[in-house]
Enzyme design. Structure first.
Site, mmCIF file in Angstrom:
data_model
loop_
_atom_site.group_PDB
_atom_site.id
_atom_site.type_symbol
_atom_site.label_atom_id
_atom_site.label_comp_id
_atom_site.label_asym_id
_atom_site.label_seq_id
_atom_site.Cartn_x
_atom_site.Cartn_y
_atom_site.Cartn_z
ATOM 1 C CG HIS A 156 -18.012 -97.350 28.742
ATOM 2 N ND1 HIS A 156 -18.191 -96.360 27.796
ATOM 3 C CD2 HIS A 156 -19.156 -98.084 28.727
ATOM 4 C CE1 HIS A 156 -19.394 -96.487 27.261
ATOM 5 N NE2 HIS A 156 -20.005 -97.523 27.799
ATOM 6 C CG ASP A 195 -22.533 -95.045 26.606
ATOM 7 O OD1 ASP A 195 -22.399 -94.340 25.583
ATOM 8 O OD2 ASP A 195 -22.775 -96.266 26.561
ATOM 9 C CG HIS A 230 -25.295 -94.235 22.338
ATOM 10 N ND1 HIS A 230 -25.525 -95.370 21.585
ATOM 11 C CD2 HIS A 230 -24.467 -94.603 23.345
ATOM 12 C CE1 HIS A 230 -24.876 -96.393 22.126
ATOM 13 N NE2 HIS A 230 -24.218 -95.952 23.195
ATOM 14 C CG HIS A 250 -22.634 -95.889 31.518
ATOM 15 N ND1 HIS A 250 -23.959 -96.134 31.238
ATOM 16 C CD2 HIS A 250 -21.923 -96.534 30.548
ATOM 17 C CE1 HIS A 250 -24.044 -96.906 30.154
ATOM 18 N NE2 HIS A 250 -22.825 -97.158 29.720
ATOM 19 C CG ASP A 253 -22.489 -100.013 22.761
ATOM 20 O OD1 ASP A 253 -22.082 -100.438 23.864
ATOM 21 O OD2 ASP A 253 -23.227 -99.008 22.657
ATOM 22 C CG HIS A 254 -18.821 -97.745 24.141
ATOM 23 N ND1 HIS A 254 -18.813 -96.381 24.036
ATOM 24 C CD2 HIS A 254 -20.114 -98.100 24.310
ATOM 25 C CE1 HIS A 254 -20.060 -95.934 24.148
ATOM 26 N NE2 HIS A 254 -20.862 -96.947 24.321
ATOM 27 C CG HIS A 279 -21.267 -101.096 28.291
ATOM 28 N ND1 HIS A 279 -21.845 -99.979 28.842
ATOM 29 C CD2 HIS A 279 -21.488 -102.107 29.174
ATOM 30 C CE1 HIS A 279 -22.398 -100.299 30.000
ATOM 31 N NE2 HIS A 279 -22.189 -101.572 30.235
HETATM 32 ZN ZN LIG Z 1 -22.131 -98.006 27.827
#
Ligand SMILES: [Zn+2]
Length: 292
Positions: free
Chosen positions: A75, A153, A191, A136, A79-80, A77
Site C-alpha cells: 500500500h 498493514d 510491523h 486499512h 513507511d511502505h 503509506h
Molecule cells: Zn499503513
C-alpha cells in the site's frame, strides 16, 4: 530516522519456504517496521516487500551477495513506499521492477505494474498471487507465495491495521479472506506490534488458553529483543481477536464495553476495532496477564 533504535534487536534467522524455493530474510527498519527480503534460491534474485527506506536492504544485499531486482508494495503509506523514493534518489529505481496496488498506482513511486485481486506476480521463478485487502487504506493488496503471506498493514500478529479509509466492513471482508489461507501459512506482516495487540486481546477473551500460551511465548521472545513474526495463520485464527468474532466470550465482552447489541460478525468486528481504538487496554498491567 537515523539512530532510532528498533524494537527488534535480534531479527528472525532467515528461513526457507515454498518447498525450499524461496529464502526469507527479515530486515528491521525505523522503529518497528519489518522489511521482508525474499530471495529466489534458483536465480538469486531478491525482492523487497515494502519498506520505509532502502539503506538497510541495500547493505544487506551487498553483504549477502543478493541482487535486488524487485519491490512489491502492499500500500501507499510512506513507511511502505519510502523504499521506492529512496531507491529513486540513489538512481537505482530503474534497475528494480516495482509492483504495487493498481487502484492507487499514482501514489506508488516508480510503479511498473499495478496489480489487483487474482493477478499473478513472480519472485524469480516462483509464482504468487495478489489478494485485494482494503480497509486499512484504499487499494491495499497482499501477496501470497505458497505458504508465505505478505499482508502489509492488514493483518498483524494478534491484531489488524487501523481503519484509515475503512469502512469496517471492507476490513472485515479482507481479514476473512486472509483467514481462509492454510493454517501453516506464515503471516509476514509489516510491523512488530504483537505485544500491544495481545494486551488488548486478553481484555476481550481471557478464557482463551491458546491466547494465554501465545502471550507467554511472545513476552519471552520480546524480552530477548526477538521478533514475534512471522506467526502462522493457524495461530492467528486461534488468538487474534479480529479473526474471532464468533467467540462468545469476545462478543459478550465487546458488547458490554461498547454498550451495544452486536448481531452480525461484521458488527462484532467493527465494535472490536472501535474498542481497541479507545485504548482502555493500555492500562492493563503485566501482572494481570498470564505471563507468570
Ligand atoms: Zn499503513
Amino acid at each position: 530516522m537515523v539512530g532510532m533504535e528498533h524494537v527488534v534487536t535480534r531479527p528472525r534467522e532467515p528461513f526457507t519456504s515454498a518447498d525450499g524455493r524461496l529464502e526469507v530474510h527479515q530486515i528491521p527498519s525505523w522503529k518497528d517496521n519489518l522489511i521482508w527480503l525474499v530471495v529466489c534460491k534458483e536465480t538469486g534474485e531478491a525482492t523487497a516487500v515494502d519498506g520505509p527506506e532502502a539503506a538497510g536492504v541495500l547493505a544487506y544485499c551487498e553483504e549477502h551477495g543478493f541482487r535486488l531486482t524487485q519491490v512489491l508494495n502492499t500500500h501507499t503509506h510512506p513507511d511502505h513506499v519510502g523504499i521506492n523514493r529512496d531507491l529513486e534518489k540513489r538512481g537505482l529505481l530503474d534497475e528494480v521492477q516495482v509492483v504495487g496496488p493498481g487502484r492507487k498506482a499514482e501514489a506508488v513511486p516508480g510503479i511498473d505494474r499495478g496489480v489487483d485481486e487474482g493477478d499473478e506476480v513472480m519472485i524469480g521463478t516462483c509464482t504468487g498471487r495478489v489478494l485485494l485487502t482494503e480497509g486499512h487504506i484504499d487499494g491495499h493488496v497482499s501477496y501470497v507465495f505458497d505458504d508465505l503471506l505478505f499482508c502489509g498493514d492488514t493483518l498483524f500478529g494478534a491484531g489488524c491495521g487501523y481503519l484509515f479509509d475503512g469502512p469496517p466492513a471492507k476490513m472485515h471482508a479482507s481479514l476473512e479472506k486472509l483467514a481462509t489461507l492454510p493454517a501453516d501459512t506464515k503471516v509476514c506482516c509489516a510491523h512488530e506490534y504483537t505485544e500491544d495487540n495481545l494486551r488488548f486481546a486478553w481484555t476481550v477473551e481471557p478464557d482463551n488458553e491458546a491466547l494465554a500460551q501465545r502471550i507467554r511465548e511472545v513476552w519471552a521472545l520480546r524480552a530477548r529483543g526477538e521478533c514475534s513474526v512471522p506467526s502462522t495463520m493457524g495461530e492467528e485464527r486461534a488468538t487474534n481477536p479480529f479473526l474471532r468474532t464468533s467467540s462468545a466470550t469476545l462478543r459478550d465482552r465487546v458488547a458490554h464495553a461498547m454498550e451495544r447489541v452486536l448481531e452480525s460478525d461484521g458488527d462484532v468486528f467493527a465494535a472490536t476495532r472501535a474498542l481497541k481504538d479507545r485504548k482502555d487496554y493500555k492500562t492493563l498491567a503485566d501482572q494481570d496477564l498470564p505471563v507468570g
